[in-house]
Design a protein around this motif. Sequence first.
Motif, PDB file in Angstrom:
ATOM      1  N   PHE A 250       0.459   3.687  -3.776  1.00 49.17           N
ATOM      2  CA  PHE A 250       0.501   4.527  -4.973  1.00 49.17           C
ATOM      3  C   PHE A 250      -0.136   3.813  -6.162  1.00 49.17           C
ATOM      4  O   PHE A 250      -0.923   4.409  -6.910  1.00 49.17           O
ATOM      5  CB  PHE A 250       1.955   4.881  -5.285  1.00 49.17           C
ATOM      6  N   VAL A 251       0.188   2.531  -6.333  1.00 46.44           N
ATOM      7  CA  VAL A 251      -0.401   1.752  -7.435  1.00 46.44           C
ATOM      8  C   VAL A 251      -1.915   1.686  -7.274  1.00 46.44           C
ATOM      9  O   VAL A 251      -2.680   1.845  -8.250  1.00 46.44           O
ATOM     10  CB  VAL A 251       0.209   0.340  -7.490  1.00 46.44           C
ATOM     11  N   GLY A 252      -2.379   1.441  -6.040  1.00 55.08           N
ATOM     12  CA  GLY A 252      -3.817   1.388  -5.801  1.00 55.08           C
ATOM     13  C   GLY A 252      -4.500   2.706  -6.137  1.00 55.08           C
ATOM     14  O   GLY A 252      -5.596   2.721  -6.709  1.00 55.08           O
ATOM     15  N   PHE A 253      -3.846   3.813  -5.807  1.00 57.33           N
ATOM     16  CA  PHE A 253      -4.411   5.132  -6.104  1.00 57.33           C
ATOM     17  C   PHE A 253      -4.509   5.357  -7.612  1.00 57.33           C
ATOM     18  O   PHE A 253      -5.533   5.809  -8.123  1.00 57.33           O
ATOM     19  CB  PHE A 253      -3.540   6.212  -5.459  1.00 57.33           C
ATOM     20  N   VAL A 257      -7.964   5.904  -9.802  1.00 58.11           N
ATOM     21  CA  VAL A 257      -8.188   7.085 -10.643  1.00 58.11           C
ATOM     22  C   VAL A 257      -8.486   6.670 -12.079  1.00 58.11           C
ATOM     23  O   VAL A 257      -9.411   7.190 -12.726  1.00 58.11           O
ATOM     24  CB  VAL A 257      -6.964   8.016 -10.588  1.00 58.11           C
ATOM     25  N   PHE A 258      -7.716   5.711 -12.590  1.00 57.76           N
ATOM     26  CA  PHE A 258      -7.932   5.224 -13.960  1.00 57.76           C
ATOM     27  C   PHE A 258      -9.324   4.616 -14.096  1.00 57.76           C
ATOM     28  O   PHE A 258     -10.041   4.872 -15.080  1.00 57.76           O
ATOM     29  CB  PHE A 258      -6.852   4.186 -14.300  1.00 57.76           C
ATOM     30  N   SER A 259      -9.736   3.815 -13.095  1.00 58.32           N
ATOM     31  CA  SER A 259     -11.051   3.171 -13.146  1.00 58.32           C
ATOM     32  C   SER A 259     -12.171   4.206 -13.106  1.00 58.32           C
ATOM     33  O   SER A 259     -13.183   4.073 -13.807  1.00 58.32           O
ATOM     34  CB  SER A 259     -11.186   2.197 -11.964  1.00 58.32           C
ATOM     35  N   PHE A 260     -11.986   5.258 -12.314  1.00 55.64           N
ATOM     36  CA  PHE A 260     -13.007   6.297 -12.214  1.00 55.64           C
ATOM     37  C   PHE A 260     -13.206   6.999 -13.558  1.00 55.64           C
ATOM     38  O   PHE A 260     -14.343   7.184 -14.021  1.00 55.64           O
ATOM     39  CB  PHE A 260     -12.600   7.312 -11.139  1.00 55.64           C
ATOM     40  N   PHE A 261     -12.116   7.390 -14.200  1.00 58.50           N
ATOM     41  CA  PHE A 261     -12.240   8.105 -15.480  1.00 58.50           C
ATOM     42  C   PHE A 261     -12.743   7.173 -16.586  1.00 58.50           C
ATOM     43  O   PHE A 261     -13.451   7.609 -17.499  1.00 58.50           O
ATOM     44  CB  PHE A 261     -10.899   8.724 -15.873  1.00 58.50           C
ATOM     45  N   LEU A 262     -12.363   5.885 -16.508  1.00 61.24           N
ATOM     46  CA  LEU A 262     -12.878   4.939 -17.495  1.00 61.24           C
ATOM     47  C   LEU A 262     -14.389   4.794 -17.350  1.00 61.24           C
ATOM     48  O   LEU A 262     -15.136   4.798 -18.357  1.00 61.24           O
ATOM     49  CB  LEU A 262     -12.189   3.582 -17.318  1.00 61.24           C
ATOM     50  N   ALA A 263     -14.859   4.688 -16.110  1.00 58.47           N
ATOM     51  CA  ALA A 263     -16.304   4.589 -15.875  1.00 58.47           C
ATOM     52  C   ALA A 263     -17.015   5.859 -16.333  1.00 58.47           C
ATOM     53  O   ALA A 263     -18.103   5.806 -16.928  1.00 58.47           O
ATOM     54  CB  ALA A 263     -16.567   4.344 -14.383  1.00 58.47           C
ATOM     55  N   LEU A 264     -16.408   7.015 -16.070  1.00 61.49           N
ATOM     56  CA  LEU A 264     -16.993   8.295 -16.500  1.00 61.49           C
ATOM     57  C   LEU A 264     -17.099   8.362 -18.015  1.00 61.49           C
ATOM     58  O   LEU A 264     -18.108   8.828 -18.565  1.00 61.49           O
ATOM     59  CB  LEU A 264     -16.124   9.438 -15.969  1.00 61.49           C
TER      60      LEU A 264
END
Length: 332
Positions: A250-253, A257-264
């Motif tokens: 769960f933590v990895g997920f 998700v946080f990293s994806f939106f930060l990159a976006l």
Amino acid sequence: MEYEDKKIRNFDKSGAREKEPGLSIVIPIYNEEEVLDMLFARLKKSLGDIPIDYEVLFVDDGSHDGSLGMLKKFYQLDRRFKTVSFSRNFGHQVAISAGLDFARGQAVVIMDGDLQDPPELIASMINKWQEGYRVVYAIRKKRREGLFKRVAYKIFYRLLRSAAKIDIPLDSGDFCLMDKSVVELINSLPERTRFIRGLRSWVGFKQIGLEYERDKRFAGKPKYTFSKLLILALDGVLSFSEDSLRSVLFVGFIVSVFSFFLALLVVSLRIFGLFEQITGWTTIVAIITFLGGVQLMVAGFIGEYITRIFEEVKRRPLYITDEKIGIGDKDK
């Protein structure tokens, strides 16, 4: 030397099989010479009022003080006080497991040897057992110990109960009475990492708790250090719950998700020219460090499970006995 995976045979001097007692009391001992005289006296007094044949089985877990000599003296004073001694220190839960292997009573009581578990409660446990309960466990209503230890225990038991698939009673330690049928089931379980209070709950049957106030240690220093308590807690959680692995997933997920939106967000800002240059070296380092910590945590959790798998597949004996005082030889 003897290994734990052989059956017990007990004989008297004439060669006849010894009469099985109604009650066995299993007490792991590790460097408790300051407590043993008082323990012996209180056991004799409290058990003397119980109309059941009994045996007391001390398990000397590699003590290097005078404990073993005192236990031998107890056997000379009363042949019902017997001892199994290990070749080295194998640990508290293993010592309890050895005691269960050798116990012959129709009911078996497990208690610590530091007198924090009062022998006077055994009579009440027997009463509940005679009412039909297969397991009677003691619940620590109050602890006369340091604040830090009390808080740590409260957190552990509540964490374990919320994580475990089975119902492990709050604030209940190893101090309990178990019917012989329950003891035989626990003895038959093949796992090497033993968490007795969890196994006791796992087997099921009709169980009940008795509240008591846990006293301070009578004398000497606690043998369960903080690191040993932490390992015991980890054994309990990992043995009866897979939630730790699921929580890591769960933590990895969430991190992904946080990293994806930060990159976006960063790419969008760059495309629309809101920033001529993306700065923030400190932020980048912090994110990389955070992700590295998460990865190490995941690897650590997996490593703990692999370690336990490794221990199981080696199939080494749980313990090795050095001496048996008052106990017949095991079958070859």
